[in-house]
Enzyme design. Structure first.
Site, PDB file in Angstrom:
ATOM      1  N   HIS A   1       9.998  -1.540   7.982  1.00 21.64           N
ATOM      2  CA  HIS A   1      10.553  -2.579   7.119  1.00 21.64           C
ATOM      3  C   HIS A   1      11.106  -1.869   5.891  1.00 21.64           C
ATOM      4  CE1 HIS A   1      11.232  -6.272   5.075  1.00 21.64           C
ATOM      5  NE2 HIS A   1      10.131  -6.301   4.347  1.00 21.64           N
TER       6      HIS A   1
ATOM      7  N   VAL B   1       0.837  -1.204   0.000  1.00 23.90           N
ATOM      8  CA  VAL B   1       0.000   0.000   0.000  1.00 23.90           C
ATOM      9  C   VAL B   1       0.873   1.256   0.000  1.00 23.90           C
ATOM     10  CG1 VAL B   1      -1.693   1.300   1.371  1.00 23.90           C
ATOM     11  CG2 VAL B   1      -1.920  -1.185   1.131  1.00 23.90           C
TER      12      VAL B   1
END
Length: 311
Positions: A92, A69
Site C-alpha cells: 500500500h 507501524v
C-alpha cells in the site's frame, strides 16, 4: 529469481505472501518481532529473524507491516540495513505518498497491491488461481524495478488474473477514497441509516436487519458475479423499478458532492495528517467510534440472529 526475499510481518497478508512465494520456489525468509507471529512462522518452516537481520540478509524486502507501524520500523531497523540495489516492496502506498517514509536513492522502490484480503490471496493461490493486483514503480535505481515487481506478483499468483500498472499516488488515493465513501464508511452508514429508518417507523428490528444487512450480501454477490445490470436482471421487476427510481433520490448529487469533498481531503494530505495525529495519541477517537458501533442496536440484534442461524 535467485535472490533472497524477506517478508517483514507475518500477519494475514505477510503469511499469504511468504507461503505463496515459497510454493513458487523462491527463497523466502521472515522478519518479525518476537511473539505469536514469530512462533507461527517458525512452526511453518521459515527461517525467522529480527526485522534488521532479515533486511541485512535480503535482496528483496516486502514491507507488510501495518501502515502506522512502518515509519518507526523503517527508521530504526529497515533503512540502516538496506543493501545498495535492493528492492523494497510496499503493498500500500500510504507512507510513500504522504512522505512518512523517504527511501534512499540507491534502492528500487515498488508497489504490489493485491485487491483482496490476505486470506483470499492465499486461498486463491492454493486453488491454482489468484487475485488481481496493482503494480507501480516509485524509484528505479537498478533499471529492473518493474521486472522484479512483476516476478514477485507472478510468484503470488496475481498475474494469473491480471495486474494493472499504476502509481503510488493513484493506488493510495483511490484506496482511501473507496474505503471512506463506499466500501467501509459509505456502505456501513447506508445500512445503519436504513435500519434506523425502518425501526423508527415501527418495524421489528429483526425484520429490518434481514432486509438491510443480511440481504445486502446477496445483492453484492450478484453485483460481483454479474455486474450492476446482471444484478438488476436477477431481482424481481418490482425491486428493479423501485431501485432504479428511488435509489438516485436517496443517494443523489448532494451525496456525490460530499464524496468529492472527502476525496479532496485525501488528495490534499489532510486526512493522512489527521490519521497520523490520531494514531500518535493512541487513537482515542477511533476507539470511541468503534465502541458506538458495537453498542448500536443493529449489532446487538445481528449478533443474536447470526448466533441462531449458525445453530
Amino acid at each position: 529469481m535467485g535472490r533472497t526475499i524477506a517478508v517483514l510481518g507475518y500477519g494475514i497478508q505477510g503469511r499469504a505472501w511468504a507461503l505463496n512465494m515459497r510454493d513458487s520456489k523462491l527463497r523466502v525468509i521472515v522478519g518479525v518481532r518476537p511473539g505469536k507471529s514469530f512462533d507461527l512462522a517458525k512452526q511453518e518452516g521459515f527461517e525467522v529473524y529480527s526485522v534488521a537481520d532479515a533486511v541485512r540478509r535480503a535482496d528483496v524486502i516486502a514491507v507488510l507491516l501495518p501502515d502506522m507501524v512502518q515509519p518507526s520500523v523503517w527508521r530504526e531497523e529497515i533503512e540502516p540495513n538496506l543493501k545498495p540495489g535492493a528492492t523494497v516492496i510496499f503493498a500500500h502506498g500510504f507512507n510513500i505518498r504522504f512522505g512518512l517514509i523517504k527511501p534512499p536513492a540507491n534502492v528500487d522502490v515498488v508497489l504490489i497491491a493485491p485487491k483482496a484480503p490476505g486470506r483470499a490471496v492465499r486461498d486463491e493461490f492454493v486453488k491454482g488461481w489468484g487475485v488481481p493486483a496493482l503494480v507501480a514503480v516509485h524509484q528505479d535505481y537498478t533499471g529492473n524495478a518493474l521486472k522484479t515487481a512483476l516476478a514477485i506478483a507472478k510468484a503470488n499468483g496475481f498475474t494469473r488474473v491480471g495486474v494493472i500498472e499504476t502509481t503510488f499516488a493513484e493506488e493510495t488515493e483511490t484506496d482511501l477514497i473507496g474505503e471512506q465513501t463506499v466500501l467501509v464508511g459509505g456502505l456501513m452508514e447506508l445500512i445503519r441509516k436504513g435500519f434506523e429508518t425502518m425501526v423508527e417507523l415501527g418495524y421489528q428490528p429483526e425484520v429490518a436487519y434481514f432486509e438491510v444487512l443480511n440481504e445486502a450480501k446477496l445483492i453484492m454477490d450478484l453485483i460481483w458475479e454479474k455486474g450492476l445490470t446482471g444484478m438488476l436482471l436477477g431481482v424481481s421487476e418490482t425491486a428493479r423499478y423501485g431501485g432504479l427510481t428511488v435509489g438516485p433520490q436517496v443517494i443523489n448529487d448532494d451525496v456525490k458532492k460530499r464524496m468529492k469533498e472527502a476525496a479532496e481531503r485525501v488528495r490534499s494530505g489532510e486526512f493522512a495528517k489527521e490519521w497520523v495525529e490520531e494514531y500518535s495519541r493512541g487513537a482515542p477517537r477511533l476507539k470511541e467510534l468503534l465502541s458506538s458501533i458495537e453498542k448500536h442496536q443493529i449489532e446487538i440484534v445481528g449478533s443474536e440472529l447470526r448466533r441462531m442461524m449458525r445453530g
